[in-house]
Design a protein around this motif. Structure first.
Motif, PDB file in Angstrom:
ATOM      1  N   VAL A   3       0.464  -0.999  -0.141  1.00  0.00           N
ATOM      2  CA  VAL A   3      -0.419  -0.647  -0.183  1.00  0.00           C
ATOM      3  C   VAL A   3       0.895   1.165   0.091  1.00  0.00           C
ATOM      4  O   VAL A   3       0.055   2.216  -0.812  1.00  0.00           O
ATOM      5  N   ALA A   4       2.210   1.291   0.546  1.00  0.00           N
ATOM      6  CA  ALA A   4       2.950   2.476   0.480  1.00  0.00           C
ATOM      7  C   ALA A   4       4.149   2.274  -0.294  1.00  0.00           C
ATOM      8  O   ALA A   4       4.703   2.978  -0.372  1.00  0.00           O
ATOM      9  N   GLY A   5       3.974   1.516  -1.428  1.00  0.00           N
ATOM     10  CA  GLY A   5       4.600   1.585  -2.498  1.00  0.00           C
ATOM     11  C   GLY A   5       5.852   1.288  -2.061  1.00  0.00           C
ATOM     12  O   GLY A   5       6.847   0.814  -3.394  1.00  0.00           O
ATOM     13  N   ILE A   6       6.619   0.015  -1.506  1.00  0.00           N
ATOM     14  CA  ILE A   6       6.875  -0.870  -0.701  1.00  0.00           C
ATOM     15  C   ILE A   6       6.865  -2.321  -0.934  1.00  0.00           C
ATOM     16  O   ILE A   6       6.056  -3.355  -0.998  1.00  0.00           O
ATOM     17  N   ALA A   7       7.766  -2.797  -2.178  1.00  0.00           N
ATOM     18  CA  ALA A   7       7.552  -3.645  -2.870  1.00  0.00           C
ATOM     19  C   ALA A   7       8.531  -4.969  -2.314  1.00  0.00           C
ATOM     20  O   ALA A   7       9.670  -4.937  -2.900  1.00  0.00           O
ATOM     21  N   ILE A   8       7.853  -5.604  -1.616  1.00  0.00           N
ATOM     22  CA  ILE A   8       8.670  -6.651  -0.692  1.00  0.00           C
ATOM     23  C   ILE A   8       8.990  -8.332  -1.072  1.00  0.00           C
ATOM     24  O   ILE A   8       7.604  -8.250  -1.882  1.00  0.00           O
ATOM     25  N   PRO A   9       9.740  -9.125  -2.133  1.00  0.00           N
ATOM     26  CA  PRO A   9       9.979  -9.512  -2.253  1.00  0.00           C
ATOM     27  C   PRO A   9       9.173 -11.125  -1.771  1.00  0.00           C
ATOM     28  O   PRO A   9       9.201 -11.190  -0.615  1.00  0.00           O
ATOM     29  N   LYS A  10       8.299 -11.482  -3.327  1.00  0.00           N
ATOM     30  CA  LYS A  10       7.214 -12.759  -2.453  1.00  0.00           C
ATOM     31  C   LYS A  10       7.487 -14.319  -3.511  1.00  0.00           C
ATOM     32  O   LYS A  10       7.587 -12.778  -5.203  1.00  0.00           O
ATOM     33  N   LEU A  11       6.564 -14.740  -3.714  1.00  0.00           N
ATOM     34  CA  LEU A  11       6.164 -15.722  -4.438  1.00  0.00           C
ATOM     35  C   LEU A  11       4.741 -16.570  -4.235  1.00  0.00           C
ATOM     36  O   LEU A  11       4.651 -16.793  -4.763  1.00  0.00           O
ATOM     37  N   CYS A  12       4.821 -16.768  -2.478  1.00  0.00           N
ATOM     38  CA  CYS A  12       4.013 -17.989  -2.655  1.00  0.00           C
ATOM     39  C   CYS A  12       2.088 -17.256  -2.222  1.00  0.00           C
ATOM     40  O   CYS A  12       1.325 -17.062  -1.594  1.00  0.00           O
ATOM     41  N   ALA A  13       2.708 -15.719  -1.902  1.00  0.00           N
ATOM     42  CA  ALA A  13       1.916 -14.902  -1.298  1.00  0.00           C
ATOM     43  C   ALA A  13       0.349 -14.154  -2.372  1.00  0.00           C
ATOM     44  O   ALA A  13       1.542 -13.533  -3.196  1.00  0.00           O
ATOM     45  N   THR A  14      -0.136 -13.973  -2.193  1.00  0.00           N
ATOM     46  CA  THR A  14      -1.226 -13.573  -3.672  1.00  0.00           C
ATOM     47  C   THR A  14      -2.311 -12.358  -2.944  1.00  0.00           C
ATOM     48  O   THR A  14      -2.871 -13.604  -1.672  1.00  0.00           O
ATOM     49  N   PRO A  62       0.763  -9.785  11.098  1.00  0.00           N
ATOM     50  CA  PRO A  62      -0.079  -8.731  11.364  1.00  0.00           C
ATOM     51  C   PRO A  62       0.886  -7.232  11.050  1.00  0.00           C
ATOM     52  O   PRO A  62       1.923  -7.544  12.651  1.00  0.00           O
ATOM     53  N   VAL A  63       0.431  -5.930  10.971  1.00  0.00           N
ATOM     54  CA  VAL A  63       0.838  -4.971  11.981  1.00  0.00           C
ATOM     55  C   VAL A  63       1.192  -4.930  13.034  1.00  0.00           C
ATOM     56  O   VAL A  63      -0.425  -5.000  13.229  1.00  0.00           O
ATOM     57  N   ALA A  64       1.620  -3.970  13.977  1.00  0.00           N
ATOM     58  CA  ALA A  64       1.058  -3.675  14.835  1.00  0.00           C
ATOM     59  C   ALA A  64       1.130  -1.986  15.565  1.00  0.00           C
ATOM     60  O   ALA A  64       2.495  -1.353  14.939  1.00  0.00           O
ATOM     61  N   PRO A  65       0.780  -1.549  16.312  1.00  0.00           N
ATOM     62  CA  PRO A  65       0.994   0.086  16.201  1.00  0.00           C
ATOM     63  C   PRO A  65       3.095   0.329  17.067  1.00  0.00           C
ATOM     64  O   PRO A  65       3.182  -0.209  17.338  1.00  0.00           O
ATOM     65  N   GLY A  66       2.982   1.502  15.977  1.00  0.00           N
ATOM     66  CA  GLY A  66       4.381   2.003  16.105  1.00  0.00           C
ATOM     67  C   GLY A  66       5.177   0.743  16.064  1.00  0.00           C
ATOM     68  O   GLY A  66       6.553   1.346  15.526  1.00  0.00           O
ATOM     69  N   MET A  67       4.322  -0.331  15.166  1.00  0.00           N
ATOM     70  CA  MET A  67       5.962  -1.211  14.887  1.00  0.00           C
ATOM     71  C   MET A  67       6.661  -0.390  13.285  1.00  0.00           C
ATOM     72  O   MET A  67       6.194   0.518  12.818  1.00  0.00           O
ATOM     73  N   ALA A  68       8.565  -0.904  14.067  1.00  0.00           N
ATOM     74  CA  ALA A  68       8.674  -0.189  12.474  1.00  0.00           C
ATOM     75  C   ALA A  68       9.280  -1.548  12.594  1.00  0.00           C
ATOM     76  O   ALA A  68      10.899  -2.227  12.549  1.00  0.00           O
ATOM     77  N   VAL A  69       9.596  -1.390  11.114  1.00  0.00           N
ATOM     78  CA  VAL A  69       9.928  -2.388  10.103  1.00  0.00           C
ATOM     79  C   VAL A  69      11.136  -2.617   8.887  1.00  0.00           C
ATOM     80  O   VAL A  69      10.997  -1.234   8.685  1.00  0.00           O
ATOM     81  N   ARG A  70      11.739  -3.630   8.425  1.00  0.00           N
ATOM     82  CA  ARG A  70      13.067  -2.770   7.689  1.00  0.00           C
ATOM     83  C   ARG A  70      12.852  -3.692   6.875  1.00  0.00           C
ATOM     84  O   ARG A  70      12.940  -5.168   7.139  1.00  0.00           O
ATOM     85  N   THR A  71      13.035  -3.612   5.476  1.00  0.00           N
ATOM     86  CA  THR A  71      12.858  -4.982   4.394  1.00  0.00           C
ATOM     87  C   THR A  71      13.918  -4.897   4.056  1.00  0.00           C
ATOM     88  O   THR A  71      13.844  -5.926   3.021  1.00  0.00           O
ATOM     89  N   ARG A  72      14.777  -4.180   3.744  1.00  0.00           N
ATOM     90  CA  ARG A  72      15.850  -4.206   3.711  1.00  0.00           C
ATOM     91  C   ARG A  72      17.360  -4.521   4.324  1.00  0.00           C
ATOM     92  O   ARG A  72      17.460  -3.532   5.252  1.00  0.00           O
ATOM     93  N   SER A  73      18.740  -5.182   4.961  1.00  0.00           N
ATOM     94  CA  SER A  73      19.459  -5.918   4.680  1.00  0.00           C
ATOM     95  C   SER A  73      20.409  -6.548   4.577  1.00  0.00           C
ATOM     96  O   SER A  73      19.986  -7.291   3.481  1.00  0.00           O
TER      97      SER A  73
END
Lengths: 490, 946, 71
Positions: B42-53, B82-93
């Protein structure tokens, strides 16, 4: 008529206990079948009732029966309670195992006491005991129960994980064969604590004797009204290691393919048939009655650090004195392997021990001063797991053991997540090339990359823990991975 | 037009309180329960995926979408967390990149090389992550396993499969058939249809959900392999059943490559069935007639002529007949397969040009009792709910309908709701009232709480007995009845049903339904929470069809199961546009929006708009037309898109009626059975070749878009327009949108409908006007359309079609999944592999008595006629009941059905015919005579030499 | 076809309609008459009216009464 106690435990049956029992019957004795006391090098271990108490003999054969009854057998072990191997133990969970007739129902005093306490005080006591899940994850039992109790939902379940698949472990089986009522009472207490109306015990088809004994015990408990409105159903799995993983176990119980579920949701929130479910190991549940009767503090008084209480340690492999040894946490690995186990059965030097099942790390003698507790082991990338310890002498080929870990993962993989499904097979192929001397450095680097992917990428502990035996073998025994044209051990 | 691409957000939408978090430092707010994967998308960040649709629940198997979360150990999968309030996620490292690339390497080590059609998500992810090859190559692989080409429409190639289980999960979660599974464990895991069967011989219903879900083209349409990947697409509405699925028609140049269900389709939410998804090949079938033809008599061969000649000839014939017999000898039949606009034009032409109301539609033979019954009790002739409503039902009652075959896409949604019950998700309980054990009674993870297997023809007795239990056991929703319904009518009804003669015990002998079972079902319906009734032609196609519809409405009113989500009275309508055809004034007594022709104000409105007087008297219905024709008073018929000879009852009578007419105009795709009696053949266009709208069973008006140009040269509305103009009533619409604008001007329930609105909203449900500008998903919210709901006394009357010594069995008829109605379309597709012929289902007991064995030819005879077909011995039907489908003209099941019909609407009593079954060695005399006549009639004269 | 031919099908339909309204509260014949006006084409109505005028054999009492009111 002389009363004789002969074990019906699988470990005793495997070495001829049945024939021994028949011989005692033929000799006119009243034979009571018990579980095993866990001193496997002495099985079949029989006890004859005398005015002075039970006197033990072992390992007995039918040919020894006459001498035993005549009182002149060289196999005499005396009073087992005084036997140093048993006397040094602290048997709480296994207090009755090997002593009582497993099919005679005891009074469920602990269940009655639990009902007096009420669920909240009960859960508080279990929490205070510091009891952690004995299946391997080591999660605090009281905390799990609290979560299930507080989860919304009319229907809840308790599920006992009796799918004991770790190599070198047998405590669950011993208990189900030797004291099934301890588990039944523990399950009933757990159900009362979390508010469940039904319990399932998920056992394995490789345990026919345990299943028969346990099924008979459930029937007795039901007939005698020991369970009240609670009921227990025994289900037998079809031989998949991964069904010992709690979410795969739930899938299997629901009649599906035994495949791991992604968490969350936790089973405590959405478990069996989508309902809040407490999944506990046999040993965790069977320990609960003792905690209820003796108090959480009494249990917590034993052990060390955050590892409270006792652990039924299972010694197996190339070890002089294999068996079950229940002791508080805190012994060193050396005490367990050398003093209790007596070193390798072959008499050769011990080169490695694998702790915590097929996915546990290999410890070299240099690390034998590690205390046996969850945190100390974790600090050395080791695993207490379900309490199994497998001993190897100096003839072991650690590269073959590393390959075995990956092969085990490949065979037992449920096939859901990619690292485990494809990676385990690729790991075997790569190690085979390494052992054949093809690009050894490149192959080992690839195995290391693969292990990182397995560790961080796998969906469950099968893939996630496979790197431990693999990497510990590579790290502690690098010499075994250097190419040798003969392919043999050192 | 370019290719329409859909964006995959990874996991399904959720509803909940807004939750704020940061992903790679960017603040995002999404509803509670949303996955990190979706939040990132939704935020325009494409996390790699294959099994999810986003059409399937998170599965967490590919391990590409791993992320790091501040304060949490490990690398959880973004799809399953699932998301949680205030969660800080990093999609790249660095570590995440390493693990992802390694996972791709593992995938590539077991993924056969293939031509790049740009559709393989694995190859796309590999490219995005910069992985060019695999260090693991050269080991065990699935390359070389046989490709399963058994399904006529798609292939499965295990060498390209990445075992992500998207197909298996789609079969489970979307379709609910559970035909697919993963066979084997670990590396040997392999997608399998059933127990290592071929797709074709497995339980697979060929809905296409697995093909759509596949990320790597391991499952792919054969047409894509033959024609190549599509380069453009157009969104349109399916032309098969009343569910009204939205599809993306995908083309390469001007060739249709595939139909893909559209995620934003409000009726189907991205699902499809074997018909809409795959069975569109009839549009280019060699038997399709593309040039007009005429002949003077049905004994002559057809003569191909120009459009101008055909139209002029028809106009002349109609004018001649009008002059000789009067306008009342002329009529038209509108088509539920055509668009609203086309239907509207046909009835307009008949009414305005000829000044008569002799117009009818195929709803006559299916849901006309629904129109009558619901208008009488609730005030409008349509189902009360939208399809989404089923997700809020606690009790689902299915009466005389077989949704898994007839309305498969809606059935899948219904099954999801029913399955939730056993899966701990709330779910609904199921009551099935049907003589036959339809699939829903027992299907994976669904068990009907009650199956009332009544004797055919006793619907009203069962419905009244249900009412009896509800009234006498005090289960009435008194507050609802008091507030919403006419109380005197309620009291009369309650007194009637409470009579001891209506108790389940008293009626058990007639209905065959055990009283205890019926009582339990009544209690469940009345007290089980929100209860919804779904019904089909098993309710309407009886001599008491309208009575049964009213009995159903009575039950819903009495228990307060109307006017909110999760409840209602829901007819499952057969044809794609049967609702629309009825809405559009296709009935002889009604103008658009169900307004009676006798209403002066309505007539005045139309007379002003159309510039012609409207007859205030009702016209002839189809059976009346045929009766009048036999009687010599009805001579000319314009039939658009309906094969009355095969679909209407008592084939011999229909044939006699048609044979008595002087000009029968067939406007259709194929030389259908009715065309054997035709004098003019006007080639029709398929739904792929026209613009317009269809209205589905939930009153949803949806756009049909022209995907390819009409092969016959014209869209159907243009042909009607030409004919009308030639007849002296000119029409000059330039586009169907202008026709819809006229409909909206003349129809209060359509007042706000326009093509612009449909473009904006996707679709709307009527009523759509100033009071409900966005349409009306659920009707009768505050009050019934007629004001107070009207209870109607529904006394059970046995049909006059009775079993006796000569005809001791009861025949009932239905449909199956792969074929559609008379089969004109589906028989001309590969769907025939699933249903080559109609068969007669007979109980083992009845078969034994008659010496009938499985697959034997049997003669099926009634007092109307007889036919032969093969027997299938099954306990799906009760002893004394036999069942068949009517998809094949060679069987002609309607040769045996009678001309008994619903008392109020003349809807034929297809569902009850007294018959006898006997072993046979071949076709009946009728079948042989008809076959010969048909062969003669279909001759087309050779083109004269230039 | 002559007006004297017995319109069996229309008689059957009229009787069928009458049987429904006979069970309703209120004036059954009025219900039947209204139904015939609403749904029967004038030729059908004329035919049944003529049949009743000629004796109306086969028409049940409520149907007969209702057809009588159509005139």
């Amino acid at each position: 008529m002389t009363r004789v106690y002969v074990p019906r435990d699988s470990a005793a049956l495997a070495v001829g206990a049945e024939a021994v029992a028949h011989a005692f019957v033929a000799a006119g004795c009243e034979v009571v079948r018990t579980g095993s006391r866990g001193l496997f090098w002495l099985e079949p271990l029989v006890e004859v009732e005398t005015p002075e108490g039970r006197r033990a003999f072992g390992p007995a054969t039918p040919g020894d029966v006459a001498a035993i009854l005549a009182g002149g057998s060289p196999l005499a072990l005396g009073d087992m309670a005084a036997h140093p191997w048993l006397a040094a133990q602290n048997r709480l969970t296994f207090a009755r195992c090997g002593v009582v007739d497993p099919l005679v129902a005891p009074a469920f005093d602990a269940l009655a006491r639990a009902r007096e306490m009420g669920p909240d005080a009960l859960i508080a006591a279990v929490t205070a005991s510091g009891l952690r899940g004995r299946g391997g994850a080591g999660f605090p039992v009281g905390v799990k129960w609290r979560t299930v109790r507080e989860a919304a939902g009319e229907h809840k379940y308790v599920v006992c994980n009796a799918d004991e698949g770790d190599s070198g472990t047998f405590a669950d089986r011993m208990l189900m064969e030797g004291d099934p009522f301890a588990l039944i009472e523990g399950l009933a207490i757990a159900a009362f604590a979390v508010g469940a109306g039904k319990g399932f015990v998920y056992s394995r088809s490789e345990y026919p004797h345990a299943n028969a004994t346990f099924a008979a015990a459930i029937e007795t408990a039901r007939t005698k009204g020991l369970l009240g409105s609670f009921d227990i159903e025994l289900r037998v799995g079809a031989g998949a290691y991964v069904c010992g993983e709690e979410t795969a176990l739930l899938e299997s119980l629901e009649g599906r393919r035994g495949q791991v579920r992604a968490k969350p949701p936790l089973p405590a929130h959405r478990g069996l048939f989508g309902r809040p479910t407490a999944v506990n190991n046999v040993l965790s549940l069977a320990t609960v009655p003792w905690i209820v009767l003796n108090g959480g503090e009494a249990y917590a008084a034993l052990g060390t650090g955050r590892s409270r209480g006792t652990m039924p340690i299972q010694l197996a492999g190339n070890v002089a004195r294999p068996g079950l040894y229940e002791a508080p946490f805190g012994l060193t690995l050396r005490e367990i392997v050398e003093d209790i186990g007596g070193g390798a059965a072959t008499g050769r030097p011990v080169r490695a021990v694998q702790c915590g099942g097929p996915l546990g790390a290999y410890f070299p003698p240099a690390l034998f001063d590690t205390p046996y507790d969850y945190e100390a082991f974790a600090a050395r990338d080791g695993l207490i797991g379900h309490g199994g310890i497998v001993v190897f002498d100096d003839t072991v080929d650690m590269a073959a053991q590393a390959r075995f870990a990956l092969e085990f993962c490949a065979i037992e993989s449920c096939g859901k997540c990619t690292p485990c499904r494809i990676g385990s097979t690729r790991g075997v192929e790569t190690l085979d090339r390494v052992r054949a001397g093809v690009d050894v450095a490149g192959g080992l680097a690839l195995v290391e990359d693969l292990c990182e992917t397995l560790k961080f990428g796998s969906l469950c502990a099968l893939g996630g823990f496979t790197p431990y035996p693999v990497m510990s073998a590579i790290r502690h025994f690098p010499e075994d991975f250097a190419f040798r044209p003969d392919g043999g051990g050192t | 037009m370019a290719r329409v691409l859909e964006f995959d957000l990874g996991t399904p939408e959720t509803v909940g309180e807004p939750i704020g978090l940061t992903i790679d430092g960017a603040a995002v707010t999404v509803p509670e329960g949303t996955s990190i994967l979706r939040a990132a998308a939704v935020a325009g960040i494409a996390i790699p995926k294959l099994c999810a649709t986003d059409s399937l629940d998170a599965f967490g198997s590919c391990r590409l979408c791993l992320v790091e979360i501040e304060g949490r150990a490990g690398t959880p999968a973004a799809c399953a967390t699932p998301v949680a309030p205030g969660m800080a996620v990093r999609t790249r490292s660095a570590q995440l990149d390493r693990v992802r690339r390694n996972v791709i390497e593992l995938y590539l080590s077991d993924h056969a090389a293939h031509p790049d059609r740009g559709e393989c998500e694995l190859c796309a992810q590999a490219a995005a992550l910069g992985v060019r090859g695999s260090r693991y190559a050269g080991g065990a692989a699935h390359d070389g396993l046989p490709c399963d080409e058994s399904n006529p429409y798609f292939v499965f190639d295990p060498a390209r499969c990445i075992v992500c289980s998207r197909c298996v999960r789609a079969c489970d979660e979307v379709q609910g058939t559970l035909a697919l599974t993963i066979e084997g464990r670990g590396f040997a895991s392999k997608v399998s249809a059933g127990q290592d069967e071929l797709f074709l011989s497995s339980e697979c219903v060929s809905c296409g959900a697995c093909v759509q879900a596949c990320p790597t083209e391991a499952l792919v349409e054969k047409a894509v392999l033959e024609v190549g990947p599509p380069d453009r697409s157009e969104v349109t509405t399916c032309g098969y059943c009343g569910v009204g699925c939205t599809f993306k028609a995908e083309l390469r140049d001007d060739r249709l490559v595939r139909m893909v269900p559209w995620k934003d389709g409000k009726a189907n939410h991205g699902h499809s069935c074997v018909k809409g998804r795959f069975a569109w090949g009839y549009a280019s079938h060699r038997e399709r007639v593309l040039e007009p033809m005429i002949r003077t008599s049905i004994g002559e061969p057809w003569r191909t002529v120009s459009w101008d000649e055909a139209i002029a000839h028809t106009a002349a014939e109609f004018a001649r007949i009008e002059a000789r017999y009067g306008a009342h000898a002329i009529g038209g039949i509108t088509s539920s397969r055509c668009t609203n606009e086309e239907t509207y034009l046909v009835q307009k032409m008949i009414r305005a040009r000829f000044g008569v109301n002799n117009v009818d539609t195929c709803a006559r033979v299916c849901h006309s009792p629904t129109g009558y019954g619901l208008k009488t009790t609730l005030g409008t002739s349509a189902g009360t709910q939208d399809f989404d409503s089923v997700e809020q039902a606690d009790v689902i009652v299915v009466i005389g309908a077989n949704p898994t075959d007839g309305h498969p896409v809606f059935a899948s949604r219904m099954k999801q709701r029913l399955r939730a019950l056993s899966e701990g998700g709330g779910g609904a309980k199921l009551i099935v009232i049907d003589p036959r054990r339809i699939d829903l009674v027992r299907t994976p993870h669904v068990r009907a709480a009650h199956h009332l297997a009544l004797r055919p023809g006793t619907n009203v007795a069962v419905l009244v007995a249900l009412a009896h239990v509800i009234v006498t056991e005090g289960l009435i929703d008194e507050a609802f009845v008091r507030e919403r319904c006419a109380i005197e009518d309620f009291q009369a009804w309650a007194e009637h049903v409470a009579g001891p003669e209506h108790s389940p015990e008293a009626t058990e002998a007639v209905t065959g339904v055990p009283a205890g079972e019926l009582r339990a079902a009544a209690r469940l319906y009345a007290t089980g929470g929100a209860a919804a009734i779904y019904y089909g032609l098993g309710v309407t196609e009886h001599s008491q069809g309208s009575t049964a519809v009213m009995a159903i409405a009575n039950l819903a009113m009495a228990t307060g199961n109307l006017g909110k989500p999760g409840v209602g009275v829901n007819p499952l309508r057969g044809q794609n546009n049967v609702q629309g055809a009825c809405d559009m004034g296709s009935f002889p007594h009604e103008l658009t929006g169900y307004r009676h022709v006798s209403d002066e104000a309505t007539r005045a409105l139309f007379e002003a708009a159309w510039g012609a007087p409207i007859d205030p008297e009702p016209g002839l219905r189809i059976p009346n037309m045929l009766d009048a024709a036999v009687a010599g008073r009805f001579k000319a018929l314009y039939v658009q898109g309906e094969d009355i000879l095969q679909s209407d009852p008592n084939t011999k009578h229909v044939a006699a009626g048609l044979a008595a007419m002087e000009c029968v105009v067939i406007h259709d795709l194929f030389l259908n059975e009715t065309a054997n009696y035709g004098h003019v053949f006007l080639p029709g266009s398929t739904f792929l070749e026209k613009d317009g709208t269809f209205t589905n069973a939930e009153r949803r008006i949806q756009r049909v878009r022209r995907v390819i140009p009409p092969k016959n040269g014209f869209e159907d509305w243009e042909i009607t327009q030409k004919l009308s103009t030639a007849l002296g009533y000119p029409m000059a619409y330039e586009h169907p949108s202008q026709i819809m604008d006229e409909i909206a001007r003349l129809t209060p329930t359509f007042a706000s409908v326009s093509y612009d609105l449909l473009e904006r909203e996707g679709s709307v449900q009527w009523p759509c006007n100033a009071a409900a500008p966005a349409g009306t998903p659920v009707m009768h919210l505050e009050r019934f359309v007629r004001g107070l709901g009207k209870f109607v006394v529904t006394e059970y009357l046995a049909t006059d079609e009775k079993v006796g010594p000569r005809f001791p069995l009861l025949l009932t008829t239905g449909r199956i999944l792969s074929q559609y109605n008379v089969g004109a379309q589906t028989r001309r597709t590969e769907n025939v592999v699933w249903h080559e012929e109609d068969v007669l289902e007979i109980h083992p007991h009845d078969a034994e008595e008659r010496g009938v064995r499985e697959r034997d030819w049997v003669q099926l005879a009634s007092r109307a006629g007889s036919t032969t077909l093969r027997a299938r011995i099954t306990d799906r039907v009760a002893p004394g009941v036999v069942y068949t489908t009517f998809h094949h003209p060679s069987t002609q099941a309607n040769v045996v059905t009678t001309d008994y019909s619903d008392w109020a609407t003349n809807c034929p009593e297809y569902k009850v015919t007294a018959v006898q079954v006997a072993p046979s060695n071949g076709p009946t005399d009728w079948q042989e005579r008809y076959e010969a006549m048909s062969a003669r009639s279909r001759r087309i004269a050779p083109e004269p030499a230039e | 076809m002559s007006a004297a031919a017995r319109p069996d099908r229309l008689i059957y339909m009229a009787n069928q309609i009458a049987r429904f309204f006979d069970d309703q509260p209120g004036d059954a014949a009025a219900g039947v008459a209204q139904h015939l006006k609403s749904f029967w084409d004038p030729q059908m109505r004329a035919e049944i009216v003529a049949w009743r005028a000629a004796g109306g054999e086969g028409l049940d009492p409520v149907a007969r009464e209702a057809v009588g009111r159509l005139v």
